[in-house]
Design a protein around this motif. Structure first.
Motif, short mmCIF file in Angstrom:
data_model
loop_
_atom_site.label_atom_id
_atom_site.label_comp_id
_atom_site.label_asym_id
_atom_site.label_seq_id
_atom_site.Cartn_x
_atom_site.Cartn_y
_atom_site.Cartn_z
N GLN A 84 -6.37 0.73 -5.22
CA GLN A 84 -6.88 0.12 -6.45
C GLN A 84 -8.20 0.77 -6.86
O GLN A 84 -8.39 1.18 -8.01
CB GLN A 84 -7.15 -1.37 -6.22
N PHE A 85 -9.09 0.85 -5.88
CA PHE A 85 -10.44 1.35 -6.15
C PHE A 85 -10.41 2.81 -6.60
O PHE A 85 -11.21 3.23 -7.43
CB PHE A 85 -11.30 1.20 -4.90
N GLU A 86 -9.47 3.58 -6.06
CA GLU A 86 -9.37 5.01 -6.39
C GLU A 86 -8.72 5.25 -7.74
O GLU A 86 -8.78 6.37 -8.26
CB GLU A 86 -8.59 5.74 -5.30
N GLU A 87 -8.08 4.23 -8.32
CA GLU A 87 -7.46 4.38 -9.62
C GLU A 87 -8.51 4.75 -10.67
O GLU A 87 -9.61 4.18 -10.72
CB GLU A 87 -6.78 3.08 -10.06
N GLU A 88 -8.16 5.71 -11.54
CA GLU A 88 -9.10 6.20 -12.53
C GLU A 88 -9.55 5.10 -13.49
O GLU A 88 -10.71 5.07 -13.94
CB GLU A 88 -8.46 7.35 -13.31
N ASN A 89 -8.66 4.17 -13.79
CA ASN A 89 -8.97 3.13 -14.79
C ASN A 89 -9.37 1.80 -14.13
O ASN A 89 -9.30 0.75 -14.76
CB ASN A 89 -7.79 2.92 -15.72
N PHE A 90 -9.79 1.84 -12.85
CA PHE A 90 -10.10 0.59 -12.14
C PHE A 90 -11.23 -0.17 -12.83
O PHE A 90 -11.14 -1.39 -13.03
CB PHE A 90 -10.47 0.89 -10.68
N ILE A 91 -12.30 0.52 -13.19
CA ILE A 91 -13.44 -0.15 -13.83
C ILE A 91 -13.00 -0.83 -15.13
O ILE A 91 -13.35 -1.97 -15.41
CB ILE A 91 -14.56 0.87 -14.14
N LYS A 92 -12.17 -0.12 -15.91
CA LYS A 92 -11.68 -0.66 -17.17
C LYS A 92 -10.82 -1.89 -16.93
O LYS A 92 -10.88 -2.87 -17.69
CB LYS A 92 -10.88 0.42 -17.91
N GLU A 137 -19.89 -23.87 -9.66
CA GLU A 137 -20.79 -22.84 -9.13
C GLU A 137 -20.16 -22.07 -7.98
O GLU A 137 -20.83 -21.24 -7.35
CB GLU A 137 -22.11 -23.48 -8.68
N TRP A 138 -18.91 -22.35 -7.69
CA TRP A 138 -18.25 -21.62 -6.60
C TRP A 138 -18.06 -20.14 -6.98
O TRP A 138 -17.68 -19.81 -8.10
CB TRP A 138 -16.87 -22.23 -6.31
N ARG A 139 -18.30 -19.31 -6.00
CA ARG A 139 -18.07 -17.88 -6.16
C ARG A 139 -16.68 -17.54 -5.59
O ARG A 139 -16.27 -18.11 -4.58
CB ARG A 139 -19.15 -17.11 -5.40
N VAL A 140 -15.97 -16.64 -6.23
CA VAL A 140 -14.64 -16.23 -5.75
C VAL A 140 -14.71 -14.77 -5.26
O VAL A 140 -15.11 -13.87 -6.02
CB VAL A 140 -13.57 -16.35 -6.86
N SER A 141 -14.34 -14.59 -4.00
CA SER A 141 -14.28 -13.24 -3.42
C SER A 141 -12.85 -12.70 -3.55
O SER A 141 -11.89 -13.39 -3.18
CB SER A 141 -14.69 -13.27 -1.95
N ILE A 142 -12.74 -11.49 -4.07
CA ILE A 142 -11.42 -10.88 -4.34
C ILE A 142 -11.35 -9.54 -3.61
O ILE A 142 -12.21 -8.67 -3.80
CB ILE A 142 -11.21 -10.66 -5.85
N ASN A 143 -10.34 -9.37 -2.78
CA ASN A 143 -10.18 -8.13 -2.02
C ASN A 143 -9.67 -7.00 -2.93
O ASN A 143 -8.76 -7.21 -3.75
CB ASN A 143 -9.21 -8.33 -0.86
N VAL A 144 -10.24 -5.82 -2.76
CA VAL A 144 -9.84 -4.63 -3.51
C VAL A 144 -9.33 -3.58 -2.53
O VAL A 144 -10.04 -3.21 -1.59
CB VAL A 144 -11.01 -4.06 -4.33
N GLY A 170 -2.62 -5.96 -6.96
CA GLY A 170 -4.06 -6.16 -7.04
C GLY A 170 -4.51 -6.64 -8.41
O GLY A 170 -5.41 -7.49 -8.53
N GLU A 171 -3.89 -6.10 -9.47
CA GLU A 171 -4.23 -6.54 -10.82
C GLU A 171 -3.85 -8.00 -11.04
O GLU A 171 -4.58 -8.75 -11.69
CB GLU A 171 -3.55 -5.63 -11.84
N TRP A 172 -2.68 -8.36 -10.47
CA TRP A 172 -2.25 -9.77 -10.61
C TRP A 172 -3.21 -10.71 -9.87
O TRP A 172 -3.58 -11.76 -10.40
CB TRP A 172 -0.83 -9.92 -10.06
N GLU A 204 0.84 -1.21 0.00
CA GLU A 204 0.00 0.00 0.00
C GLU A 204 0.87 1.25 0.00
O GLU A 204 0.67 2.18 -0.78
CB GLU A 204 -0.90 0.00 1.25
N GLU A 205 1.84 1.29 0.91
CA GLU A 205 2.68 2.48 1.09
C GLU A 205 3.52 2.76 -0.14
O GLU A 205 3.71 3.92 -0.53
CB GLU A 205 3.58 2.27 2.31
N SER A 206 4.04 1.72 -0.78
CA SER A 206 4.94 1.89 -1.92
C SER A 206 4.21 2.04 -3.25
O SER A 206 4.82 2.36 -4.27
CB SER A 206 5.90 0.70 -2.01
#
Length: 680
Positions: free
Chosen positions: A533-541, A522-529, A500-502, A491-493
């Motif tokens: 990451q979320f604040e990145e302008e291109n996160f949705i893309k 049918e398993w669902r996968v939960s992925i931490n953000v 997060g992308e990886w 986070e700091e660096s």
């Protein structure tokens, strides 16, 4: 005596010369002889008439310009004269040669020979006009320039100055001619200009000029020695650069001062540190570098906006300036980070630490006083790191780095306090830097691995309905490194973006593999953000591209965001969350109930799931409050139509208690530890 027969014999010769020849009686001004040229110009009957009546348009004798009239009383035989005149009858220009002689009957006469030099005169006149026109054109050209132009003779006296010079210096043209070149130079620039004037060709340089009224202004000067009309002169040009200097000062201010607070910025502050290092090396006296970070300032921006936040920073800058002495320096590095350089004038370290602590406590106290901004009231604290130095063993960057590290230590120790940097902190910081570098290499080389922890749905029996993807790092030298240790570093660096992308791609890749497994499709996968990451302008893309790449069922993708991420900028967050829902993914609030929970925003968010933080689960059996909070969260989730999952379930008692209060989704060691995908 000249005889008449001599003139008769000479008449033919005289007429062939092409000049005017006539003889005038000295006493009566009567023309007694005129050659053919003279008669042709002024009339055949001029002989016997007075010269001033037929040779000039003049009724009064004698003509004032005539040499005879000027010498009438004392002319002697043999006297000779030469003079010039423009004839008023024919407009021709003549040069006359006169000689006093005796004519027949002993008459005293003036024999006058006139040579027509009109062509020569006109040529001379044209040349003079051309010269005057050239000078006028030259002066007009000089006056049209934006520079002031001087021409000085070899004694440095002004020969010419254009209108720009006169306007800049306040002199008239008559006043400035003949003045010495150095008369226009301000005292503080005299020696410099004298040195430059020794150069035959001088490139532009700056100097202060002096006006007639004694005021000065900055100018750009240049000079060149040339030969003009055969005379060695120096042509000098001046340009008023007052406005340019103002712009330079503005640019300098922009480069070295913080626009918001007016304090020195990082670049200028480093200059102050550099000077302090050199002073300390000479005197062995300590300086103290204070690194200041406001505690939880982000909440101010998030709750009342950046405009109010800026006002808080401006007020903070004022308080910091009031807390230090005249010789100390406070600067703003950016955001809510400030630095102070204290000059202690002390060589004893214990005395230095005591005096620095006194100043630091004063700063902490002053910053805690209420901030009244418009209709808002804030109470803000700060964390301060201190690095002392009295030599040049550490560079500027190292001093800043160590003070920054001490500040983080103060923040981790509870905030609203200060900490001195020491070797233990240095060691921890070096280890942190080393680990960060290793982490960067591990991410670049894809040496990380994802573990998966099953999520259980329980009604009549236990059923795996999904997994949470959890990053793991097994370093070749250090072994397994806890996410609690390397995630904050990421986070700091800023490495968390790449990491997060990886994680997203690896999890989707695994979901694609499971889509072809009858038991796990049918398993669902939960992925931490992460927040970054979320604040990145291109996160949705980024999410869209990953989903398109692996073509998985988007309904089986759950993105987990913490409450802190969601509450950061609620309007922007809601917009992003709706876009994610449009893509088709599910959304979960991780660590729900840990401090930011608010029904007012929960009802606006397009969420699918709440995760009860493990801190409530740990003491669920022994702490009635935790049971009440957990039951409330479950109830809230049910009311809003959300799934509620309890994480960190490790004992049968916890499981049964959760079942009894309405929870039917679980995750924890009681059911399974995180493990590699192939072992599930």
């Amino acid at each position: 005596m000249i005889k008449n027969n001599l003139f008769r014999s000479m008449d033919m010769i005289i007429n062939d010369t092409g000049v005017l020849v006539y003889v005038i009686d000295v006493e009566s001004y009567e023309i007694v002889y005129a050659n053919d040229k003279c008669k042709k110009e002024f009339g055949a009957d001029i002989v016997g008439k007075s010269c001033y009546s037929v040779l000039q348009k003049n009724e009064n004798a004698p003509c004032l310009f005539c040499s005879l009239s000027q010498q009438e009383n004392d002319v002697k035989i043999g006297d000779a004269f030469e003079w010039e005149n423009i004839n008023s009858i024919n407009g021709r220009y003549y040069i006359f040669n006169d000689r006093i002689a005796l004519w027949e009957n002993d008459r005293k006469v003036k024999i006058q020979v006139g040579i027509d030099v009109t062509a020569h005169y006109n040529l001379q006149k044209e040349l003079l006009e051309e010269k005057n026109n050239a000078v006028a054109s030259f002066e007009a050209l000089l006056d049209a320039t934006i520079e002031g132009i001087f021409i000085f003779d070899k004694q440095k006296r002004c020969k010419l100055a254009n209108q720009v010079v006169l306007r800049l210096l306040g002199y008239s043209k008559d006043e400035i001619i003949g003045m010495n070149a150095l008369s226009f130079i301000a005292d503080d620039s005299l020696e410099n200009v004298k040195r430059y004037m020794q150069n035959s060709v001088q490139e532009p340089y700056e100097a202060n000029m002096k006006r007639k009224d004694g005021t000065t202004f900055p100018a750009l000067l240049r000079g060149h020695n040339v030969v003009l009309a055969g005379e060695p002169v120096r042509v000098s040009a001046i340009m008023d650069i007052t406005e340019r200097k103002k712009y330079e000062q503005e640019i300098l201010k922009l480069a070295h001062y913080d626009l918001l607070t007016g304090l020195p910025n990082r670049m200028l502050f480093k200059e102050y540190i550099f000077q302090a290092i050199n002073r300390s090396k000479r005197t062995n006296e300590y300086h103290a570098l204070l690194f200041i970070d406001l505690d939880n300032f982000k909440m101010v921006n998030d709750t009342v906006g950046h405009n109010i936040g800026d006002q808080v920073l401006i007020e903070t800058a004022k308080r910091l300036k009031k807390s230090i002495r005249k010789n100390d320096v406070v600067a703003r590095l950016g955001g809510d980070e400030f630095v102070i350089l204290l000059e202690t004038n002390e060589e004893e370290k214990e005395n230095v630490m005591q005096s620095v602590m006194t100043v630091t406590q004063k700063i902490l106290d002053r910053l805690q006083e209420p901030y009244y901004i418009e209709e808002n009231t804030f109470r803000i604290s700060a964390s301060i790191g201190i690095k002392l130095f009295n030599d040049d063993r550490l560079s500027m960057d190292e001093l800043m780095k160590y003070a920054d590290s001490a500040m983080y230590n103060a923040k981790f120790s509870g905030k609203n306090r200060c900490k001195f940097f020491n070797q233990e902190i240095q060691k921890l910081m070096e280890e942190k830097i080393s680990l960060t570098n290793k982490l960067r290499e591990a991410i670049e080389n894809h040496n990380m691995v994802l573990y998966y922890q099953p999520q259980i749905h329980y009604t009549d029996h236990k059923k795996v309905v999904g997994v949470e993807a959890l990053i793991r790092w097994n370093d070749p030298q250090k072994g397994m490194i806890s996410p609690a240790e390397f995630i904050p570093l990421a986070e700091e660096s800023g490495l968390i973006i790449e990491l997060g992308e990886w994680i997203l791609e690896e999890a989707l890749k695994q979901l694609d593999v499971w889509s072809r497994d009858a038991d796990k499709k049918e398993w669902r996968v939960s992925i931490n953000v992460s927040s970054k990451q979320f604040e990145e302008e291109n996160f949705i893309k980024t999410v869209q591209n990953a989903l398109l790449k692996y073509k998985v069922n988007t309904e089986l993708v759950m993105l987990e965001l913490t409450e802190g991420v969601i509450i950061g900028n609620i309007d922007e967050t809601i917009e992003k969350l709706h876009k994610l829902k449009e893509i088709g993914v599910s959304l979960s609030i991780d660590d729900f109930g840990t401090g930011y929970s608010s029904l007012s925003y929960l009802k606006k968010l397009p969420m699918d799931e709440l995760k009860i933080d493990r801190s409530f689960i740990d003491d669920l059996i022994t702490d009635e409050n935790d049971e009440i909070i957990t039951q409330t969260i479950i109830s809230i989730g049910q009311k809003f139509g959300l799934d509620v999952i309890a994480e960190g379930v490790e004992t049968q008692e916890q499981f049964e208690k959760l079942r009894s209060i309405g929870c039917n989704l679980f995750q924890g060691y009681l059911f399974a530890k995180p493990t590699k995908a192939e072992l599930l």
